[in-house]
Design a protein around this motif. Structure first.
Motif, mmCIF file in Angstrom:
data_model
loop_
_atom_site.group_PDB
_atom_site.id
_atom_site.type_symbol
_atom_site.label_atom_id
_atom_site.label_comp_id
_atom_site.label_asym_id
_atom_site.label_seq_id
_atom_site.Cartn_x
_atom_site.Cartn_y
_atom_site.Cartn_z
ATOM 1 N N VAL A 40 -25.753 14.846 -15.411
ATOM 2 C CA VAL A 40 -25.410 14.014 -14.256
ATOM 3 C C VAL A 40 -24.885 12.675 -14.769
ATOM 4 N N ALA A 41 -23.696 12.312 -14.319
ATOM 5 C CA ALA A 41 -23.123 11.007 -14.632
ATOM 6 C C ALA A 41 -23.210 10.140 -13.391
ATOM 7 N N VAL A 42 -23.687 8.925 -13.536
ATOM 8 C CA VAL A 42 -23.813 8.017 -12.393
ATOM 9 C C VAL A 42 -23.064 6.722 -12.666
ATOM 10 N N ASP A 43 -22.437 6.214 -11.644
ATOM 11 C CA ASP A 43 -21.733 4.936 -11.736
ATOM 12 C C ASP A 43 -22.704 3.810 -11.397
ATOM 13 N N ILE A 44 -23.774 3.753 -12.180
ATOM 14 C CA ILE A 44 -24.838 2.760 -12.004
ATOM 15 C C ILE A 44 -25.269 2.312 -13.398
ATOM 16 N N PRO A 45 -25.428 1.011 -13.631
ATOM 17 C CA PRO A 45 -25.866 0.569 -14.953
ATOM 18 C C PRO A 45 -27.214 1.167 -15.349
ATOM 19 N N ILE A 46 -27.274 1.677 -16.565
ATOM 20 C CA ILE A 46 -28.509 2.208 -17.152
ATOM 21 C C ILE A 46 -28.699 1.512 -18.487
ATOM 22 N N GLY A 47 -29.889 0.975 -18.715
ATOM 23 C CA GLY A 47 -30.121 0.179 -19.910
ATOM 24 C C GLY A 47 -29.666 -1.245 -19.643
ATOM 25 N N LEU A 48 -30.624 -2.155 -19.473
ATOM 26 C CA LEU A 48 -30.306 -3.519 -19.054
ATOM 27 C C LEU A 48 -30.726 -4.525 -20.121
ATOM 28 N N ALA A 49 -29.830 -5.447 -20.398
ATOM 29 C CA ALA A 49 -30.098 -6.453 -21.428
ATOM 30 C C ALA A 49 -31.139 -7.459 -20.952
ATOM 31 N N ALA A 50 -31.795 -8.083 -21.912
ATOM 32 C CA ALA A 50 -32.767 -9.115 -21.581
ATOM 33 C C ALA A 50 -32.088 -10.434 -21.241
ATOM 34 N N ARG A 51 -30.918 -10.687 -21.883
ATOM 35 C CA ARG A 51 -30.280 -11.994 -21.664
ATOM 36 C C ARG A 51 -28.752 -11.923 -21.725
ATOM 37 N N ASP A 52 -28.208 -11.397 -22.805
ATOM 38 C CA ASP A 52 -26.767 -11.463 -23.046
ATOM 39 C C ASP A 52 -26.013 -10.326 -22.353
ATOM 40 N N PRO A 53 -24.714 -10.491 -22.122
ATOM 41 C CA PRO A 53 -23.907 -9.404 -21.534
ATOM 42 C C PRO A 53 -23.932 -8.161 -22.416
ATOM 43 N N ARG A 54 -23.841 -6.988 -21.801
ATOM 44 C CA ARG A 54 -23.855 -5.741 -22.547
ATOM 45 C C ARG A 54 -22.513 -5.531 -23.248
ATOM 46 N N ALA A 55 -22.565 -5.067 -24.489
ATOM 47 C CA ALA A 55 -21.341 -4.806 -25.251
ATOM 48 C C ALA A 55 -20.491 -3.733 -24.579
ATOM 49 N N CYS A 56 -21.136 -2.721 -23.961
ATOM 50 C CA CYS A 56 -20.382 -1.637 -23.332
ATOM 51 C C CYS A 56 -19.562 -2.144 -22.155
ATOM 52 N N ASP A 57 -20.083 -3.114 -21.403
ATOM 53 C CA ASP A 57 -19.332 -3.681 -20.284
ATOM 54 C C ASP A 57 -18.120 -4.467 -20.778
ATOM 55 N N ARG A 58 -18.325 -5.251 -21.832
ATOM 56 C CA ARG A 58 -17.213 -6.037 -22.382
ATOM 57 C C ARG A 58 -16.100 -5.123 -22.884
ATOM 58 N N GLU A 59 -16.467 -4.046 -23.587
ATOM 59 C CA GLU A 59 -15.476 -3.139 -24.135
ATOM 60 C C GLU A 59 -14.775 -2.358 -23.028
ATOM 61 N N ALA A 60 -15.519 -1.940 -22.000
ATOM 62 C CA ALA A 60 -14.903 -1.218 -20.886
ATOM 63 C C ALA A 60 -13.880 -2.100 -20.183
ATOM 64 N N ARG A 61 -14.218 -3.362 -19.951
ATOM 65 C CA ARG A 61 -13.276 -4.268 -19.303
ATOM 66 C C ARG A 61 -12.046 -4.501 -20.174
ATOM 67 N N ARG A 62 -12.254 -4.601 -21.495
ATOM 68 C CA ARG A 62 -11.117 -4.794 -22.400
ATOM 69 C C ARG A 62 -10.163 -3.605 -22.319
ATOM 70 N N ARG A 63 -10.713 -2.392 -22.304
ATOM 71 C CA ARG A 63 -9.883 -1.196 -22.260
ATOM 72 C C ARG A 63 -9.152 -1.043 -20.923
ATOM 73 N N LEU A 64 -9.757 -1.529 -19.860
ATOM 74 C CA LEU A 64 -9.179 -1.322 -18.535
ATOM 75 C C LEU A 64 -8.124 -2.363 -18.158
ATOM 76 N N GLY A 65 -8.097 -3.478 -18.838
ATOM 77 C CA GLY A 65 -7.048 -4.467 -18.573
ATOM 78 C C GLY A 65 -6.952 -4.828 -17.109
ATOM 79 N N PRO A 66 -5.836 -4.486 -16.439
ATOM 80 C CA PRO A 66 -5.661 -4.892 -15.036
ATOM 81 C C PRO A 66 -6.669 -4.254 -14.086
ATOM 82 N N ARG A 67 -7.344 -3.198 -14.482
ATOM 83 C CA ARG A 67 -8.351 -2.532 -13.642
ATOM 84 C C ARG A 67 -9.764 -2.958 -14.046
ATOM 85 N N ARG A 68 -9.900 -4.016 -14.851
ATOM 86 C CA ARG A 68 -11.206 -4.421 -15.375
ATOM 87 C C ARG A 68 -12.177 -4.867 -14.283
#
Length: 221
Positions: A40-68
């Motif tokens: 099952v794939a869900v469009d919901i964050p799983i695994g939450l950081a204690a303080r800093d932004p998640r690396a996976c979110d930063r990389e996903a936004r970088r890859r998506l460019g105008p759709r970030r």
């Protein structure tokens, strides 16, 4: 929105696709535990950081460019224990230095619902994905050119789904369940494709660091 892959049958067979509105993640977990679903794939964050932004979110936004903009920054874990938007935003600002948007707060209850049933073991079959990132992968690692809320955007997503998933997307859109919007169906189909790729080991995986509970902070596509 949840995307499911039937446990029966081989991964390389054409998928038997069913689109449905699922009222709770607990029902999906029961199906996973019973062996009725393989992934099952869900469009919901799983695994939450204690303080800093998640690396996976930063990389996903970088890859998506105008759709970030389709990638919400996951909240810090402390936000799950709050009861109002004002409290959640204050906690987020105190812990991470940034407040919380109302748009993100509106899905905090869904994030908590998934977090409450999640574990490192269960994450092998219940994991986070991003529909727009999956569409980009289908499109040859290029973001979709148009918003999914436009006719052109729906058309280009229908085209890549037909090519990669091999299903009659217009028929599924026509037969969608009450309460499901066309965008919801397209996203669910993208996640179904991602779940099949996860099962056969061909998926893209961004991030992977562990949070304080041992969950992977990871986005799959």
């Amino acid at each position: 929105m949840l995307a499911t892959v039937p446990a029966r049958g081989r991964v390389d067979e054409p998928p038997l696709v069913e689109v449905a509105v699922v009222p709770s993640v607990e029902r999906v977990v029961r199906a996973l535990d019973a062996g009725d679903l393989a992934a099952v794939a869900v469009d919901i964050p799983i695994g939450l950081a204690a303080r800093d932004p998640r690396a996976c979110d930063r990389e996903a936004r970088r890859r998506l460019g105008p759709r970030r903009g389709s990638v919400f920054p996951a909240p810090v874990r402390a936000v799950l224990g709050t009861g109002t938007y004002e409290e959640a935003s204050a906690v987020s600002r105190r812990v991470s230095g940034k407040g919380l948007s109302k748009q993100l707060y509106n899905i905090v209850s869904k994030i908590k619902e998934v977090d409450d049933v999640q574990s490192p073991r269960r994450q092998h079959s219940l994991f986070e994905a991003c529909p727009e990132l999956s569409f980009a992968v289908m499109g040859g690692d290029a973001p979709m050119q148009h918003s999914k809320r436009t006719a052109d955007g729906r058309a280009e997503r229908v085209a890549v789904l037909h090519e990669h998933l091999g299903v009659d997307v217009p028929a599924l859109l026509e037969a969608r369940a009450p309460g499901a919007q066309p965008d919801d169906v397209l996203d669910a189909l993208a996640l179904a494709w991602t779940a099949r790729r996860y099962l056969d080991g061909s998926c893209l995986r961004l991030g992977g660091e562990l949070d304080a509970t041992g969950l992977r902070m990871e986005v799959v596509a």
